[in-house]
Scaffold this motif. Sequence first.
Motif, PDB file in Angstrom:
ATOM      1  N   ALA A 187       0.828  -1.208   0.000  1.00  0.00           N
ATOM      2  CA  ALA A 187       0.000   0.000   0.000  1.00  0.00           C
ATOM      3  C   ALA A 187       0.863   1.258   0.000  1.00  0.00           C
ATOM      4  CB  ALA A 187      -0.934  -0.005   1.202  1.00  0.00           C
ATOM      5  N   ILE A 188       1.926   1.264   0.795  1.00  0.00           N
ATOM      6  CA  ILE A 188       2.827   2.422   0.824  1.00  0.00           C
ATOM      7  C   ILE A 188       3.505   2.603  -0.524  1.00  0.00           C
ATOM      8  CG2 ILE A 188       4.990   3.302   1.808  1.00  0.00           C
ATOM      9  CD1 ILE A 188       4.053   2.131   4.503  1.00  0.00           C
ATOM     10  N   ARG A 248      -0.359   7.343   8.527  1.00  0.00           N
ATOM     11  CA  ARG A 248      -1.044   6.266   9.259  1.00  0.00           C
ATOM     12  C   ARG A 248      -0.504   4.899   8.865  1.00  0.00           C
ATOM     13  NH1 ARG A 248      -7.438   7.640   9.907  1.00  0.00           N
ATOM     14  NH2 ARG A 248      -7.159   9.587  11.041  1.00  0.00           N
ATOM     15  N   LEU A 249      -0.253   4.711   7.589  1.00  0.00           N
ATOM     16  CA  LEU A 249       0.324   3.438   7.146  1.00  0.00           C
ATOM     17  C   LEU A 249       1.709   3.227   7.747  1.00  0.00           C
ATOM     18  CD1 LEU A 249      -0.704   3.085   3.394  1.00  0.00           C
ATOM     19  CD2 LEU A 249      -1.123   1.435   5.220  1.00  0.00           C
ATOM     20  N   ASN A 250       2.489   4.280   7.828  1.00  0.00           N
ATOM     21  CA  ASN A 250       3.819   4.161   8.427  1.00  0.00           C
ATOM     22  C   ASN A 250       3.727   3.792   9.905  1.00  0.00           C
ATOM     23  OD1 ASN A 250       5.507   4.579   6.184  1.00  0.00           O
ATOM     24  ND2 ASN A 250       5.182   6.777   6.292  1.00  0.00           N
ATOM     25  N   ARG A 251       2.754   4.368  10.620  1.00  0.00           N
ATOM     26  CA  ARG A 251       2.544   3.981  12.021  1.00  0.00           C
ATOM     27  C   ARG A 251       2.103   2.524  12.117  1.00  0.00           C
ATOM     28  NH1 ARG A 251      -0.221   8.857  12.689  1.00  0.00           N
ATOM     29  NH2 ARG A 251      -2.152   7.763  13.101  1.00  0.00           N
ATOM     30  N   LEU A 252       1.234   2.101  11.188  1.00  0.00           N
ATOM     31  CA  LEU A 252       0.792   0.707  11.168  1.00  0.00           C
ATOM     32  C   LEU A 252       1.977  -0.227  10.942  1.00  0.00           C
ATOM     33  CD1 LEU A 252      -1.418  -1.493  11.116  1.00  0.00           C
ATOM     34  CD2 LEU A 252      -1.651  -1.031   8.670  1.00  0.00           C
ATOM     35  N   VAL A 253       2.840   0.115   9.999  1.00  0.00           N
ATOM     36  CA  VAL A 253       4.019  -0.707   9.725  1.00  0.00           C
ATOM     37  C   VAL A 253       4.905  -0.796  10.964  1.00  0.00           C
ATOM     38  CG1 VAL A 253       6.197  -0.759   8.444  1.00  0.00           C
ATOM     39  CG2 VAL A 253       4.042  -0.447   7.228  1.00  0.00           C
ATOM     40  N   ALA A 254       5.118   0.340  11.633  1.00  0.00           N
ATOM     41  CA  ALA A 254       5.942   0.334  12.845  1.00  0.00           C
ATOM     42  C   ALA A 254       5.326  -0.549  13.923  1.00  0.00           C
ATOM     43  CB  ALA A 254       6.135   1.762  13.350  1.00  0.00           C
ATOM     44  N   ALA A 255       4.009  -0.458  14.097  1.00  0.00           N
ATOM     45  CA  ALA A 255       3.326  -1.268  15.107  1.00  0.00           C
ATOM     46  C   ALA A 255       3.387  -2.753  14.751  1.00  0.00           C
ATOM     47  CB  ALA A 255       1.876  -0.818  15.259  1.00  0.00           C
ATOM     48  N   LEU A 256       3.155  -3.072  13.497  1.00  0.00           N
ATOM     49  CA  LEU A 256       3.212  -4.474  13.070  1.00  0.00           C
ATOM     50  C   LEU A 256       4.620  -5.040  13.219  1.00  0.00           C
ATOM     51  CD1 LEU A 256       0.938  -4.359   9.902  1.00  0.00           C
ATOM     52  CD2 LEU A 256       0.460  -5.589  12.029  1.00  0.00           C
ATOM     53  N   MET A 279       6.185  -5.414  24.903  1.00  0.00           N
ATOM     54  CA  MET A 279       5.107  -4.930  24.045  1.00  0.00           C
ATOM     55  C   MET A 279       5.059  -3.407  23.949  1.00  0.00           C
ATOM     56  SD  MET A 279       3.839  -7.571  22.754  1.00  0.00           S
ATOM     57  CE  MET A 279       2.422  -6.863  21.942  1.00  0.00           C
ATOM     58  N   SER A 280       5.822  -2.713  24.755  1.00  0.00           N
ATOM     59  CA  SER A 280       5.820  -1.249  24.767  1.00  0.00           C
ATOM     60  C   SER A 280       6.069  -0.629  23.391  1.00  0.00           C
ATOM     61  CB  SER A 280       6.846  -0.743  25.782  1.00  0.00           C
ATOM     62  OG  SER A 280       6.879   0.657  25.773  1.00  0.00           O
ATOM     63  N   PRO A 281       7.009  -1.150  22.584  1.00  0.00           N
ATOM     64  CA  PRO A 281       7.199  -0.557  21.249  1.00  0.00           C
ATOM     65  C   PRO A 281       5.950  -0.622  20.374  1.00  0.00           C
ATOM     66  CG  PRO A 281       9.089  -1.919  21.816  1.00  0.00           C
ATOM     67  CD  PRO A 281       8.038  -2.155  22.865  1.00  0.00           C
ATOM     68  N   VAL A 282       5.116  -1.614  20.581  1.00  0.00           N
ATOM     69  CA  VAL A 282       3.874  -1.715  19.815  1.00  0.00           C
ATOM     70  C   VAL A 282       2.955  -0.555  20.181  1.00  0.00           C
ATOM     71  CG1 VAL A 282       1.845  -3.129  19.304  1.00  0.00           C
ATOM     72  CG2 VAL A 282       4.067  -4.225  19.670  1.00  0.00           C
ATOM     73  N   SER A 283       2.779  -0.331  21.485  1.00  0.00           N
ATOM     74  CA  SER A 283       1.934   0.781  21.933  1.00  0.00           C
ATOM     75  C   SER A 283       2.467   2.113  21.450  1.00  0.00           C
ATOM     76  CB  SER A 283       1.847   0.792  23.461  1.00  0.00           C
ATOM     77  OG  SER A 283       1.231  -0.376  23.913  1.00  0.00           O
ATOM     78  N   GLU A 284       3.785   2.292  21.530  1.00  0.00           N
ATOM     79  CA  GLU A 284       4.380   3.545  21.083  1.00  0.00           C
ATOM     80  C   GLU A 284       4.140   3.764  19.593  1.00  0.00           C
ATOM     81  OE1 GLU A 284       8.471   3.800  22.282  1.00  0.00           O
ATOM     82  OE2 GLU A 284       7.971   3.187  24.319  1.00  0.00           O
ATOM     83  N   ALA A 285       4.285   2.715  18.801  1.00  0.00           N
ATOM     84  CA  ALA A 285       4.077   2.840  17.357  1.00  0.00           C
ATOM     85  C   ALA A 285       2.623   3.155  17.044  1.00  0.00           C
ATOM     86  CB  ALA A 285       4.516   1.564  16.646  1.00  0.00           C
ATOM     87  N   VAL A 286       1.714   2.498  17.727  1.00  0.00           N
ATOM     88  CA  VAL A 286       0.292   2.745  17.498  1.00  0.00           C
ATOM     89  C   VAL A 286      -0.073   4.166  17.887  1.00  0.00           C
ATOM     90  CG1 VAL A 286      -2.036   2.150  18.298  1.00  0.00           C
ATOM     91  CG2 VAL A 286      -0.431   0.339  17.687  1.00  0.00           C
ATOM     92  N   ASP A 287       0.522   4.641  18.978  1.00  0.00           N
ATOM     93  CA  ASP A 287       0.221   5.985  19.477  1.00  0.00           C
ATOM     94  C   ASP A 287       1.067   7.060  18.810  1.00  0.00           C
ATOM     95  OD1 ASP A 287      -1.639   4.891  21.193  1.00  0.00           O
ATOM     96  OD2 ASP A 287      -0.257   4.794  22.890  1.00  0.00           O
TER      97      ASP A 287
END
Length: 115
Positions: free
Chosen positions: A25-26, A60-68, A100-108
């Motif tokens: 998508a990116i 938003r896609l970049n944040r999604l990629v970071a979270a994933l 799991m903290s990096p996931v929360s940070e990426a989502v936020d």
Amino acid sequence: MTVDPLSLLDFEQTIQARLDESFTAIRTLSQTHSPALGTFIDARQTADRYVGLHEEYVARLNRLVAALAAARHATAGFAREYRTIDEFNRADAEKIRRAMSPVSEAVDGGHTRGR
């Protein structure tokens, strides 16, 4: 709480599939251009709105990629470290939260909400 280590491996594969879709998508968005709508005021406003939405969607896609990516990394770590349900159940909850903290940070978007 019980966790099947094999389900962690399945989840990691699912995350990888979503990562691949997100990268596609990116890549697609990076190849699209603003429509040529002309120079009338409405056309310029519409083109500006398109550019703004495009940039927001890419962000938003970049944040999604970071979270994933963070979730995939954490899941892989859990699968390596906790090979049995008993090992996972003995795990320190704080250690799991930190993993799991990096996931929360990426989502936020890099914000940790006081964590």
